[in-house]
Design an enzyme around this catalytic site. Structure first.
Site, short mmCIF file in Angstrom:
data_model
loop_
_atom_site.label_atom_id
_atom_site.label_comp_id
_atom_site.label_asym_id
_atom_site.label_seq_id
_atom_site.Cartn_x
_atom_site.Cartn_y
_atom_site.Cartn_z
N ARG A 61 0.83 -1.22 0.00
CA ARG A 61 0.00 0.00 0.00
C ARG A 61 0.86 1.27 0.00
NH1 ARG A 61 -3.08 2.89 4.24
NH2 ARG A 61 -5.05 3.65 3.35
N HIS A 65 0.36 4.22 -2.71
CA HIS A 65 0.02 5.59 -2.30
C HIS A 65 1.15 6.57 -2.63
CE1 HIS A 65 -3.61 4.99 0.59
NE2 HIS A 65 -3.66 4.16 -0.44
N ASP A 66 2.36 6.08 -2.73
CA ASP A 66 3.47 6.93 -3.15
C ASP A 66 3.35 7.28 -4.63
OD1 ASP A 66 6.00 8.28 -3.11
OD2 ASP A 66 6.93 6.47 -3.93
N GLY A 71 4.08 10.77 -8.76
CA GLY A 71 4.93 9.68 -9.22
C GLY A 71 5.62 8.94 -8.10
N ASP A 73 8.25 8.48 -6.05
CA ASP A 73 9.43 9.26 -5.65
C ASP A 73 9.68 9.26 -4.15
OD1 ASP A 73 7.32 10.76 -4.76
OD2 ASP A 73 7.80 12.56 -5.92
N SER A 75 7.88 10.32 -1.83
CA SER A 75 7.38 11.51 -1.13
C SER A 75 6.54 11.14 0.08
CB SER A 75 6.58 12.41 -2.09
OG SER A 75 5.48 11.71 -2.65
N ASN A 93 -3.96 8.51 4.26
CA ASN A 93 -2.80 7.94 4.96
C ASN A 93 -2.84 8.07 6.47
OD1 ASN A 93 -1.56 7.26 2.47
ND2 ASN A 93 -0.74 9.33 2.27
N PRO A 163 -7.00 7.23 -4.89
CA PRO A 163 -8.41 6.83 -5.02
C PRO A 163 -9.06 6.59 -3.67
CG PRO A 163 -6.99 5.55 -6.49
CD PRO A 163 -6.08 6.32 -5.60
N HIS A 193 -6.09 -5.91 -2.83
CA HIS A 193 -6.93 -6.04 -1.64
C HIS A 193 -7.19 -7.50 -1.29
CE1 HIS A 193 -8.77 -1.70 -1.62
NE2 HIS A 193 -7.48 -1.74 -1.37
N ASP A 238 -10.56 -9.66 2.43
CA ASP A 238 -11.12 -10.89 1.88
C ASP A 238 -10.93 -11.99 2.93
OD1 ASP A 238 -8.66 -12.24 1.61
OD2 ASP A 238 -8.81 -12.49 -0.55
N ASP A 245 -4.33 -14.48 -3.22
CA ASP A 245 -5.10 -15.47 -3.98
C ASP A 245 -6.24 -14.77 -4.72
OD1 ASP A 245 -7.02 -14.90 -1.98
OD2 ASP A 245 -6.37 -16.60 -0.74
#
Length: 317
Positions: A61, A65-66, A71, A73, A75, A93, A163, A193, A238, A245
């Site tokens: 994750r 999220h980076d 991009g 990087d 951050s 975050n 997102p 996920h 899940d 899987d």
């Protein structure tokens, strides 16, 4: 003729200088400068995931999220300064992004193995994501390398560009399209996920108010996610949150997607066929996931002379 030769010389010089600023990534970037870099990352990630299986999802994750904010990087790893507010404080975050101490441990071990800081924090995130997936039974892929680290971060872009778990399908498609990712990438990467957990506050509305949900599944989730309070309580994304899987996709077909954005992928729209395919074909899912991870890892990397190799992943040199 002389002016033409001069033009060609200028063009070549320009192209070479541009390549110096933006060299393409390649999987062998550290082969000569530090052959122990990748084995060291794999060792530390393996130990962290063995100690806590959930850490694999957390490291995957972090890379995701980076990459969605300016991009890939690193951050997301920066702490706040007088010049900017950390992306760690952004809504997607805050109180949920985790694994920073593992990245710090990897950085320390890699720098020790290399004898100096030659591996960027951005590359560490990309490799750690791959190694986490492999450690939990998922596919491997050749991580493209050579990223450098940013010298700034953007809380506002993290809020706007990552997102949301409340998005419908058109918003999800648009969010991925802005990053150069297509519908197949959206569904394949959402398959991440298949590992990990989610906070009650992110799926509470779904289990109490939405209709495209299996009633027994909603009842089961309500047991640990009350209508008032309990927002930080955790539930698996899940049924096998520590195994990579196809059960995430099988859940969607059965209307047991935990997040609104999960079930949006199988709700009578254009992505239904991909969900159906992945739900019964682990090979197809694995192949597409690996391809999409490479594609995501190529979002606006800093290369050549842009950015820096941070000495400490939490702060600019």
């Amino acid at each position: 003729m002389g002016s033409y030769s001069f033009y060609i010389a200028v063009l070549i010089t320009f192209n070479l200088s541009f390549m110096g600023l933006s060299s393409p990534l390649n999987p062998y970037f550290y082969t000569k400068v530090c052959p122990q870099a990748l084995p060291t990352i794999k060792r530390v990630v393996g130990a962290a995931v063995k100690q806590e299986r959930r850490m694999g999802a957390s490291l995957l994750r972090l890379h995701f999220h980076d990459c969605f904010v300016n991009g890939c990087d690193a951050s997301i790893l920066l702490d706040s300064t007088s010049a900017f507010t950390s992306e760690k404080n952004a809504l997607p975050n805050a109180n949920s992004a985790r694994g920073f101490e593992v990245i710090d441990r990897i950085k320390s071990e890699v720098d020790k193995a290399c004898g100096r800081p030659v591996v960027s924090c951005a590359d560490i995130l990309a490799v750690a994501a791959r190694d986490s997936v492999v450690a939990l039974g998922g596919p491997s892929w050749e991580v493209q390398l050579g990223r450098r680290d940013s010298t700034t971060a953007s809380e506002s872009k993290a809020n706007n560009d990552i997102p949301s778990p409340f998005m419908d399908l058109p918003a999800l498609i648009d969010s991925f399209k802005k990053q150069g990712l297509n519908v197949k990438d959206l569904v394949a990467l959402s398959g991440g996920h298949t590992i990990g957990l989610s906070h009650c506050g992110l799926f509470k509305n779904r289990i109490y108010n939405e209709t495209n949900i299996d009633p027994n599944f909603a009842r089961q989730r309500r047991a640990t996610c009350p209508p008032n309070g309990g927002d930080s309580n955790l539930a698996p994304l899940d049924p096998t949150p520590a195994s990579f899987d196809t059960k995430y996709f099988r859940n969607l077909v059965s209307k047991k997607g935990l997040l609104h954005s999960d079930q949006a992928l199988y709700n009578g729209g254009q992505t239904d066929y991909l969900v159906m395919t992945y739900s019964t074909n682990f090979g197809a899912f694995s192949e597409d996931f690996a391809s999409s991870m490479i594609k995501m890892g190529n979002i606006k990397p800093l290369t050549g002379k842009r950015g820096q190799i941070r000495l400490d992943c939490k702060k600019v040199n």
